[in-house]
Design a protein around this motif. Structure first.
Motif, short mmCIF file in Angstrom:
data_model
loop_
_atom_site.label_atom_id
_atom_site.label_comp_id
_atom_site.label_asym_id
_atom_site.label_seq_id
_atom_site.Cartn_x
_atom_site.Cartn_y
_atom_site.Cartn_z
N GLY A 60 82.78 74.70 91.42
CA GLY A 60 82.01 73.76 92.22
C GLY A 60 82.70 72.42 92.37
N TYR A 61 83.27 71.93 91.28
CA TYR A 61 84.01 70.66 91.35
C TYR A 61 85.27 70.81 92.20
CZ TYR A 61 81.39 67.55 88.27
OH TYR A 61 80.44 66.71 87.76
N ARG A 62 86.04 71.87 91.95
CA ARG A 62 87.30 72.03 92.68
C ARG A 62 87.08 72.14 94.18
NH1 ARG A 62 88.55 75.29 87.98
NH2 ARG A 62 87.72 77.12 89.05
N ARG A 63 86.10 72.89 94.58
CA ARG A 63 85.85 73.07 96.02
C ARG A 63 85.51 71.76 96.69
NH1 ARG A 63 81.60 77.81 96.71
NH2 ARG A 63 81.89 77.23 98.89
N ARG A 64 84.77 70.92 96.04
CA ARG A 64 84.40 69.63 96.66
C ARG A 64 85.55 68.63 96.62
NH1 ARG A 64 80.88 72.86 95.32
NH2 ARG A 64 78.99 73.07 96.60
N LEU A 65 86.39 68.73 95.62
CA LEU A 65 87.58 67.88 95.58
C LEU A 65 88.58 68.26 96.67
CD1 LEU A 65 88.00 67.83 91.72
CD2 LEU A 65 87.61 65.79 93.13
N GLU A 66 88.55 69.51 97.10
CA GLU A 66 89.47 69.98 98.13
C GLU A 66 88.93 69.78 99.55
OE1 GLU A 66 90.29 74.06 97.24
OE2 GLU A 66 91.33 73.60 95.36
N ALA A 67 87.65 69.52 99.68
CA ALA A 67 87.03 69.47 101.00
C ALA A 67 87.46 68.24 101.79
CB ALA A 67 85.51 69.47 100.85
#
Length: 252
Positions: free
Chosen positions: A97-104
């Motif tokens: 969840g954190y990684r996906r939002r950091l990549e968005a």
């Protein structure tokens, strides 16, 4: 943004009697009163972890609520649930969840602020959190150089000041192989000196700084090099060091 997760969060809030009206929110519990997204988060985000769902589904719902409200307090409730006596959250779902939002390709200030002040400043969680959001993937970042991985790397590096030097140095050294990350590595080193809980080893940090290809007129580059060369670890341990560095410059 996870649109499916956002809609799931919107439906869950509706079940709690909360709905969006224009730029605000209304609740059956407080009729006639307009609520901000932050107020909704403070009142209802914690209830996600009491929902009749398994732990993984609760985490996904919480991230959907974060996407919907864009409120830092949702990340606080995620952190509280992680450390609760009932048991920690499933790590794969949490960190994905954190990684996906950091990549968005959208603002993620709530996420980076959460990493900085809640996960990275806590010595009990900093090493795990840093590894999960960047350290474990830094070789892939340098190898693939994709836009979304670089975006995540930049965001994590710039809020990594409080992470212990021994934990982050290998990642910093690997990141230094990629010129596209040099500017944010500089800001990471500067934060390691200035943050209240910042951590660095002056000699090693100076050696890394000297590897970075930075414009000669980079603001605060000379001052950072000066304090590191003098052996200072942190602004709050040597409160006059930075001012002395400024004063020693060509215009001091």
């Amino acid at each position: 943004m996870d649109r499916e997760g956002v809609e799931a969060a919107r439906r869950w809030l509706a079940d709690q009697g909360v709905s969006q009206v224009g730029d605000g929110w209304v609740s059956d519990v407080r009729p006639g009163e307009s609520l901000t997204a932050h107020e909704v988060a403070q009142s209802w985000a914690g209830a996600v972890f009491c929902a009749d769902l398994d732990a993984a589904a609760q985490v996904r719902l919480a991230f959907g609520l974060l996407d919907l409200l864009d409120a830092y307090w949702v990340t606080c409730e995620i952190r509280f649930a992680y450390g609760s006596a009932e048991g920690r959250l499933p790590a794969d779902v949490l960190w994905d969840g954190y990684r996906r939002r950091l990549e968005a390709d959208r603002d993620c200030e709530a996420v980076t602020y959460s990493l900085w002040v809640d996960w990275f400043e806590d010595r009990a969680t900093a090493a795990t959190a840093f590894a999960e959001v960047l350290g474990n993937d830094i070789d892939r970042v340098v190898r693939e150089r994709s836009a979304h991985l670089l975006r995540r790397a930049r965001r994590v590096l710039e809020c990594s000041g409080p992470v212990r030097w021994a934990v982050k140095e290998p990642t910093y050294r690997t990141a230094a192989r990629l010129p596209a990350l040099h500017s944010c590595l500089f800001r990471a080193l500067r934060a390691g000196f200035h943050d209240v809980n910042g951590d660095l080893e002056p000699a090693a940090a100076l050696a890394l700084l000297d590897r970075l290809d930075l414009p000669a007129d980079t603001q605060h580059l000379a001052e950072l090099r000066h304090v590191l060369a003098a052996g200072h670890r942190n602004h709050y341990l040597s409160p006059r060091a930075w001012d002395d560095a400024v004063g020693s410059g060509p215009h001091g």
